[in-house]
Design an enzyme around this catalytic site. Structure first.
Site, PDB file in Angstrom:
ATOM      1  N   LYS A 111     -10.929  -3.378  18.668  1.00  0.00           N
ATOM      2  CA  LYS A 111      -9.523  -3.784  18.827  1.00  0.00           C
ATOM      3  C   LYS A 111      -9.027  -3.588  20.263  1.00  0.00           C
ATOM      4  O   LYS A 111      -7.843  -3.778  20.536  1.00  0.00           O
ATOM      5  CB  LYS A 111      -8.643  -2.996  17.855  1.00  0.00           C
ATOM      6  CG  LYS A 111      -8.963  -3.299  16.391  1.00  0.00           C
ATOM      7  CD  LYS A 111      -8.191  -2.434  15.420  1.00  0.00           C
ATOM      8  CE  LYS A 111      -8.756  -2.524  14.015  1.00  0.00           C
ATOM      9  NZ  LYS A 111      -7.916  -3.293  13.091  1.00  0.00           N
ATOM     10  N   LYS A 163       8.320 -17.350 -10.381  1.00  0.00           N
ATOM     11  CA  LYS A 163       7.560 -16.319 -11.090  1.00  0.00           C
ATOM     12  C   LYS A 163       6.388 -16.955 -11.850  1.00  0.00           C
ATOM     13  O   LYS A 163       6.598 -17.915 -12.605  1.00  0.00           O
ATOM     14  CB  LYS A 163       8.485 -15.568 -12.051  1.00  0.00           C
ATOM     15  CG  LYS A 163       7.800 -14.386 -12.699  1.00  0.00           C
ATOM     16  CD  LYS A 163       8.724 -13.630 -13.629  1.00  0.00           C
ATOM     17  CE  LYS A 163       7.923 -12.589 -14.385  1.00  0.00           C
ATOM     18  NZ  LYS A 163       8.688 -11.980 -15.463  1.00  0.00           N
ATOM     19  N   ASN A 202       0.845  -1.200   0.000  1.00  0.00           N
ATOM     20  CA  ASN A 202       0.000   0.000   0.000  1.00  0.00           C
ATOM     21  C   ASN A 202       0.880   1.250   0.000  1.00  0.00           C
ATOM     22  O   ASN A 202       2.099   1.155  -0.042  1.00  0.00           O
ATOM     23  CB  ASN A 202      -0.958  -0.025   1.191  1.00  0.00           C
ATOM     24  CG  ASN A 202      -0.205  -0.248   2.481  1.00  0.00           C
ATOM     25  OD1 ASN A 202       0.678   0.514   2.832  1.00  0.00           O
ATOM     26  ND2 ASN A 202      -0.528  -1.335   3.171  1.00  0.00           N
ATOM     27  N   CYS A 238       1.063   1.787  14.077  1.00  0.00           N
ATOM     28  CA  CYS A 238       0.906   2.808  13.050  1.00  0.00           C
ATOM     29  C   CYS A 238       1.011   2.194  11.652  1.00  0.00           C
ATOM     30  O   CYS A 238       0.719   2.832  10.648  1.00  0.00           O
ATOM     31  CB  CYS A 238       2.005   3.859  13.265  1.00  0.00           C
ATOM     32  SG  CYS A 238       1.708   5.371  12.397  1.00  0.00           S
ATOM     33  N   ILE A 282      -3.015  -7.485  14.218  1.00  0.00           N
ATOM     34  CA  ILE A 282      -1.922  -7.431  15.203  1.00  0.00           C
ATOM     35  C   ILE A 282      -2.320  -6.588  16.416  1.00  0.00           C
ATOM     36  O   ILE A 282      -2.159  -6.994  17.562  1.00  0.00           O
ATOM     37  CB  ILE A 282      -0.636  -6.862  14.557  1.00  0.00           C
ATOM     38  CG1 ILE A 282      -0.261  -7.702  13.323  1.00  0.00           C
ATOM     39  CG2 ILE A 282       0.510  -6.819  15.561  1.00  0.00           C
ATOM     40  CD1 ILE A 282       0.838  -7.113  12.457  1.00  0.00           C
TER      41      ILE A 282
END
Ligand code: C5P
Length: 395
Positions: free
Chosen positions: A341, A287, A207, A272, A304
């Site tokens: 969480k 591949k 990301n 974070c 996590i």
């Protein structure tokens, strides 16, 4: 400020005359000051004025006659904090690029101490994209900024660029020292950056996370005296070098989870990182050929922060902080996440149009059980220090 040793670097701006007042304020508050003047700085004020007010020789030259000490190294070693006031656009450019062609810039290059800069310049220089790039870079490298004021400038033009008043710089220095002992002896785990989930031996899913915010948090905690395990995935930012920080590198969410667990116990966990929610269940170690098409199957990664948040008391860090990057319904989603969480706080930020990823600024809200605090847009370093203050109030 009793006993604190400040190394004050004075560069070539008319605001240099205010540095004399800053020396006076610092010595009055109990600090001892040693001065370095660049050749530009010494055009505006004399080494004699600096030496008289500090009670110590003012340093100008890289190559001192006294070969018994290496000035550029010794000066930073015997200081607790380096302050550059005024900091010219040219000097900030040197800091950003790592030049060391005079004593002042070499001291910064060889420093092992935190640095505060108080820029002073014409408004056009301040707004120049080249200067803004350099300023972002030095902040990203860990320098603290004392913002200049908007006023009529010495050149007669008006706008932003007037150096902060000596009283303002003094209070930034005092804040720095207050924060530096705030959390002495505590231990934190911080995750930063994005995780990489392999598709095959050459392709992956990740990301846009740059890791800047998590790295800024690790640095702010380290400077508050916390011993930090910084677990980073895919980042596009320089890692902090600090004796209180242990840098741990991982690739996947699974590895991040394992490293976080091995870093426990801790007083604080700050999650974070932009952890990929899914991993590729049928990833290949060769591949994948395109003729065969691409058929990926996904499997959910473990959450996590949740796994740490729900640990039994005794094992759970006292404070667990998560992040929520959302494009819609930011606060509602953050509130739900905090409960789901079992976090003490969620730092929520909007990520529409990549407004946060990779940038040096952030606009966040602190979502806790009792309230929602909306913060102004600020540098990621300043937001990190806000988080440290929040933590310190609770520990
Ligand atoms: O649910 P969402 O991914 O939006 O939650 C974001 C928060 O959860 C962040 O603090 C992130 O670090 C954490 N997270 C995690 N493990 C995951 C997914 C997210 O720790 N697998």
């Amino acid at each position: 400020m009793n006993g604190k040793r400040i190394l004050l670097i004075i560069t070539g701006s008319i605001a240099a005359y205010k540095s004399l007042e800053l020396i006076r304020l610092l010595t009055k508050s109990g600090a001892s000051v040693e001065g370095v003047l660049t050749s530009g700085g010494s055009q505006f004020i004399t080494p004699l004025s600096v030496a008289t007010l500090t009670g110590k020789k003012a340093h100008l030259e890289m190559w001192d006659e006294d070969a018994s000490e290496m000035n550029h190294i010794e000066l930073s070693r015997r200081a607790d904090l380096i302050v550059v006031a005024p900091a010219t656009a040219d000097f900030v450019a040197k800091m950003a690029q790592g030049f060391g062609d005079d004593l002042a810039s070499s001291v910064l290059l060889a420093r092992n101490k935190p640095v505060i800069i108080a820029p002073s310049m014409n408004v056009e220089m301040w707004e120049n994209p080249a200067f803004q790039r350099n300023l972002s870079q030095v902040q990203q490298d860990g320098a603290y900024l004392v913002e200049p004021q908007t006023d009529i400038l010495a050149c007669g033009e008006s706008g932003i660029g007037k150096m902060a008043e000596p009283e303002t710089i003094l209070s930034s220095i005092q804040n720095h020292f207050e924060q530096s002992n705030l959390l002495q002896g505590k231990r934190a785990i911080v995750t930063a950056g994005g995780t990489i989930e392999r598709i095959d031996s050459v392709r992956y899913i990740s990301n846009f996370s740059s890791g800047k915010q998590g790295i800024a948090i690790a640095r702010a905690l380290a400077e508050a005296g916390v011993n930090v395990g910084l677990v980073t995935g895919n980042i596009s930012s320089a890692l902090p070098r600090h004796p209180n920080i242990e840098n741990i590198f991982i690739e996947s969410a699974e590895q991040m989870q394992a490293e976080v667990v091995s870093q426990l116990p801790a007083d604080i966990f700050i999650s974070c990182a932009a952890v990929c929610d899914f991993k590729v269940a049928n990833s290949s170690d060769r591949k994948i050929k395109k003729q065969n098409g691409l058929h990926l199957e996904f499997e959910e990664n473990q959450d996590i922060v949740k796994s740490v948040g729900v640990l039994p008391s005794g094992e759970r860090p006292n404070l667990v902080i998560g992040f929520a990057a959302e494009t819609d319904d930011l606060i509602d989603n953050a509130k739900k996440k905090r409960i789901n969480k079992n976090c003490d706080m969620i730092v929520a930020n909007l990520v529409a149009d990549k407004a946060v990823f990779g940038k040096n600024e952030n606009k966040a809200s602190f979502v806790t059980e009792s309230d929602v605090r909306n913060l102004d847009t600020m540098s990621k370093g300043d937001l990190a220090r806000e988080i440290v203050s929040w933590i310190a109030e609770r520990l």
